[in-house]
Design an enzyme around this catalytic site. Structure first.
Site, short mmCIF file in Angstrom:
data_model
loop_
_atom_site.label_atom_id
_atom_site.label_comp_id
_atom_site.label_asym_id
_atom_site.label_seq_id
_atom_site.Cartn_x
_atom_site.Cartn_y
_atom_site.Cartn_z
N PRO A 66 0.85 -1.19 0.00
CA PRO A 66 0.00 0.00 0.00
C PRO A 66 0.88 1.25 0.00
CG PRO A 66 -0.11 -1.11 2.12
CD PRO A 66 0.70 -1.97 1.22
N HIS A 67 0.50 2.23 -0.76
CA HIS A 67 1.33 3.42 -0.89
C HIS A 67 0.48 4.63 -1.23
CE1 HIS A 67 0.98 1.49 -4.83
NE2 HIS A 67 0.99 2.72 -5.33
N CYS A 68 1.03 5.80 -0.94
CA CYS A 68 0.34 7.04 -1.28
C CYS A 68 1.32 8.20 -1.19
CB CYS A 68 -0.85 7.28 -0.35
SG CYS A 68 -0.40 7.60 1.37
#
Length: 153
Positions: A66-68
């Site tokens: 998960p990344h942002c």
């Protein structure tokens, strides 16, 4: 960017609990906010969830990244977790996720974001490395194994 620059022992968690993808991401957001007081757990969580709505960040075989991009973030932040029990992450291979690396990057760091994601994905494509990480018994051991594996890769 090296894994050592991204990850800290305080953000490496062996057997992190989370009954769902959302609960797991909330736990990760709270852990980051505890270590980086300039960041708000709700903002981190909302950014991670917004990215998940675009499509699952699971890369298969029980692994998710998960990344942002995070407003106000000055440097990339990584979180490494083994998850017990494994969590449904809407993976295309339908396997629940038990190994996760969350990545937060500055809002304007598009190229760095892509390069760092590629490095992490390459690391987690190695079955021997995944097996070693999954066998870690403590958070300190997980952190040390991750750094050793990245240095050897």
């Amino acid at each position: 960017m090296t894994l050592e620059a991204l990850l800290s022992p305080h953000l490496s968690f062996c057997h992190l609990a989370g009954s769902s993808k959302k609960k797991l991401l909330l736990n990760i957001a709270q852990a980051i906010a505890e270590q980086y007081s300039q960041h708000d757990a709700d903002t981190i969580f909302n950014q991670l969830i917004a990215r998940e709505r675009l499509g699952s960040t699971s890369i298969g075989e029980g692994v998710a990244i998960p990344h942002c991009r995070l407003p106000g973030c000055r440097q990339p932040i990584g979180v490494l977790c083994t998850i017990k029990p494994a969590v449904d992450f809407d993976a295309t291979d339908r396997q629940p996720v038990d190994l996760l690396f969350a990545l937060l990057v500055p809002e304007d760091a598009e190229q760095q974001h892509l390069e760092t994601l590629a490095q992490i994905a390459a690391l987690f494509s190695d079955n021997q490395i995944k097996d070693k990480l999954r066998q870690a018994k403590t958070s300190d051991e997980l952190y040390a194994l991750a750094l050793d594996s990245a240095a050897a890769a």
